[in-house]
Design an enzyme around this catalytic site. Structure first.
Site, PDB file in Angstrom:
ATOM      1  N   CYS A 147       0.523  -1.604  -0.428  1.00  0.00           N
ATOM      2  CA  CYS A 147       0.489  -0.128  -0.117  1.00  0.00           C
ATOM      3  C   CYS A 147       1.371   1.387  -0.189  1.00  0.00           C
ATOM      4  O   CYS A 147       0.766   2.224  -0.663  1.00  0.00           O
ATOM      5  CB  CYS A 147      -1.044   0.105   0.790  1.00  0.00           C
ATOM      6  SG  CYS A 147      -2.067   1.365   1.288  1.00  0.00           S
ATOM      7  N   CYS A 148       1.546   1.128   1.152  1.00  0.00           N
ATOM      8  CA  CYS A 148       2.850   2.292   1.295  1.00  0.00           C
ATOM      9  C   CYS A 148       3.556   2.770  -0.499  1.00  0.00           C
ATOM     10  O   CYS A 148       4.102   3.325  -0.875  1.00  0.00           O
ATOM     11  CB  CYS A 148       4.005   2.013   2.560  1.00  0.00           C
ATOM     12  SG  CYS A 148       3.333   2.603   3.849  1.00  0.00           S
ATOM     13  N   CYS A 159      -1.357   8.473   7.083  1.00  0.00           N
ATOM     14  CA  CYS A 159      -2.455   8.045   6.686  1.00  0.00           C
ATOM     15  C   CYS A 159      -3.801   7.523   7.414  1.00  0.00           C
ATOM     16  O   CYS A 159      -3.038   7.505   9.003  1.00  0.00           O
ATOM     17  CB  CYS A 159      -3.073   7.325   5.807  1.00  0.00           C
ATOM     18  SG  CYS A 159      -1.535   8.084   3.667  1.00  0.00           S
ATOM     19  N   CYS A 201      -3.803   4.123   8.880  1.00  0.00           N
ATOM     20  CA  CYS A 201      -2.751   3.660   9.631  1.00  0.00           C
ATOM     21  C   CYS A 201      -2.241   4.505  10.611  1.00  0.00           C
ATOM     22  O   CYS A 201      -1.499   4.888  11.097  1.00  0.00           O
ATOM     23  CB  CYS A 201      -2.219   3.753   8.778  1.00  0.00           C
ATOM     24  SG  CYS A 201      -2.187   2.356   7.608  1.00  0.00           S
ATOM     25  N   CYS A 241       7.356   3.664   6.186  1.00  0.00           N
ATOM     26  CA  CYS A 241       6.892   3.261   5.648  1.00  0.00           C
ATOM     27  C   CYS A 241       7.799   2.955   4.111  1.00  0.00           C
ATOM     28  O   CYS A 241       7.056   2.154   3.290  1.00  0.00           O
ATOM     29  CB  CYS A 241       5.914   4.722   4.659  1.00  0.00           C
ATOM     30  SG  CYS A 241       6.682   5.893   4.564  1.00  0.00           S
TER      31      CYS A 241
END
Length: 242
Positions: free
Chosen positions: A125-126, A208, A211, A236
Site C-alpha cells: 500500500c505504501c 494516513c 494507519c 513506510c
C-alpha cells in the site's frame, strides 16, 4: 474506568539563546544545501517537524520547491492544512497523487484496507500511495529534504544530516536530524508556526488516517503509526535508501 491520557505537546527547557543557536544552525544548513544544489525539493507531510522546516525556508526566502504526497487516505485536517499553509506562507505546495491503476491493483489484490493483514500488504500500500509518487516527485531533482530526527524511532538513531539516496541517485538532507521533540516545539512556539490540528488531540506523528491513532502518555511517539505491526515496522519505505 479512567479515560486514557494521550500525548500532549511537550514543554521546552531551551533558553532563548539556546534556541537562537539552533535556529541559526538550521538556517545555515538550508542555505548551504541551496548553495550546493540548484534543484532542491522538500517533501512535507505537514507534521510539526515539516512545519518548522517550511517556516525556516520561507523566512530565508530559499528557492526550495515544496511538495506533499496526497495519498488519498489522509485525514481531512491534513488536506485542509495544505491550503492553509500555502496561504499563510504565500507558497505553492505541489500535490503528488498515486496512479489510479496502482491503487486499483492494490485493492484488487489485498482489498481497500488490506494493510491491516500484515507487513507485506502494508508495504504494498505504501509502495503504491507513497513510494512510487515520491519517486515521481523527485525526478530531475538534485537533492531533497526530509523532517526526520534521530530521536523519533529506533530505526533513525544513526541518522545523519547528509546522506546519499542510492535508490534515487540524489543527495538527501535531514536538517533537523539532531533536534529533540522539545526543540521542535520550542521553535514552533517562538515563531508562532502553524501546526496540524491533530497534534492537539494526542497525535504526535501523523500519516494516513486508517494507519494512525492517538498515542497514550508514555508510549513511543511513533506508537500510533501502523500500531498493529511490530516496532521494527514503523517505516513506510520512503526513507529506505537502497
Amino acid at each position: 474506568m479512567n479515560a486514557p491520557q494521550f500525548w500532549t505537546i511537550p514543554p521546552s527547557e531551551l533558553s532563548p539563546s539556546q534556541l537562537a543557536i539552533k535556529t541559526q544552525a538550521l538556517q545555515e544548513r538550508l542555505v548551504s544545501i541551496c548553495d550546493q544544489f540548484d534543484d532542491v525539493r522538500f517533501a512535507t507531510s505537514l507534521a510539526a517537524e515539516d512545519m518548522v522546516i517550511t517556516d525556516a525556508i520561507t523566512q530565508a526566502k530559499l528557492p526550495i520547491q515544496f511538495f506533499t504526497l496526497a495519498t488519498g487516505r489522509l485525514h481531512q485536517e491534513t488536506v485542509d492544512l495544505v491550503k492553509t499553509t500555502e496561504d499563510h506562507y504565500q507558497i505553492s505546495i505541489t500535490k503528488v497523487y498515486p496512479e489510479e491503476s496502482d491503487v486499483q491493483s492494490y485493492i484488487d489484490q489485498y482489498g481497500i484496507n488490506g494493510f491491516y493483514d500484515g507487513e507485506e500488504a502494508k508495504k504494498a500500500c505504501c509502495g503504491a500511495r507513497k513510494i512510487k509518487p515520491l519517486n515521481t516527485a523527485l525526478q530531475g531533482a538534485k537533492a531533497w529534504l526530509s523532517g526526520q530526527r534521530r530521536e523519533q524511532s529506533t530505526t533513525r538513531t544513526e541518522l545523519n544530516f547528509a546522506e546519499h539516496d542510492d535508490a534515487r541517485g540524489i543527495e538527501k538532507f535531514n536538517p533537523l536530524f539532531d533536534w529533540t521533540e522539545a526543540d521542535v516545539w520550542a521553535y514552533i512556539k517562538q515563531e508562532n508556526v502553524l501546526i496540524h490540528p491533530l497534534h492537539l488531540k494526542g497525535y504526535p506523528s501523523i500519516g494516513c488516517e486508517p494507519c494512525t491513532r492517538q498515542v497514550k502518555q508514555g508510549e513511543d511517539i511513533r506508537a500510533g503509526r501502523w500500531w498493529w505491526l511490530q516496532s521494527d515496522s514503523k517505516e513506510c519505505g520512503l526513507h529506505i535508501n537502497r
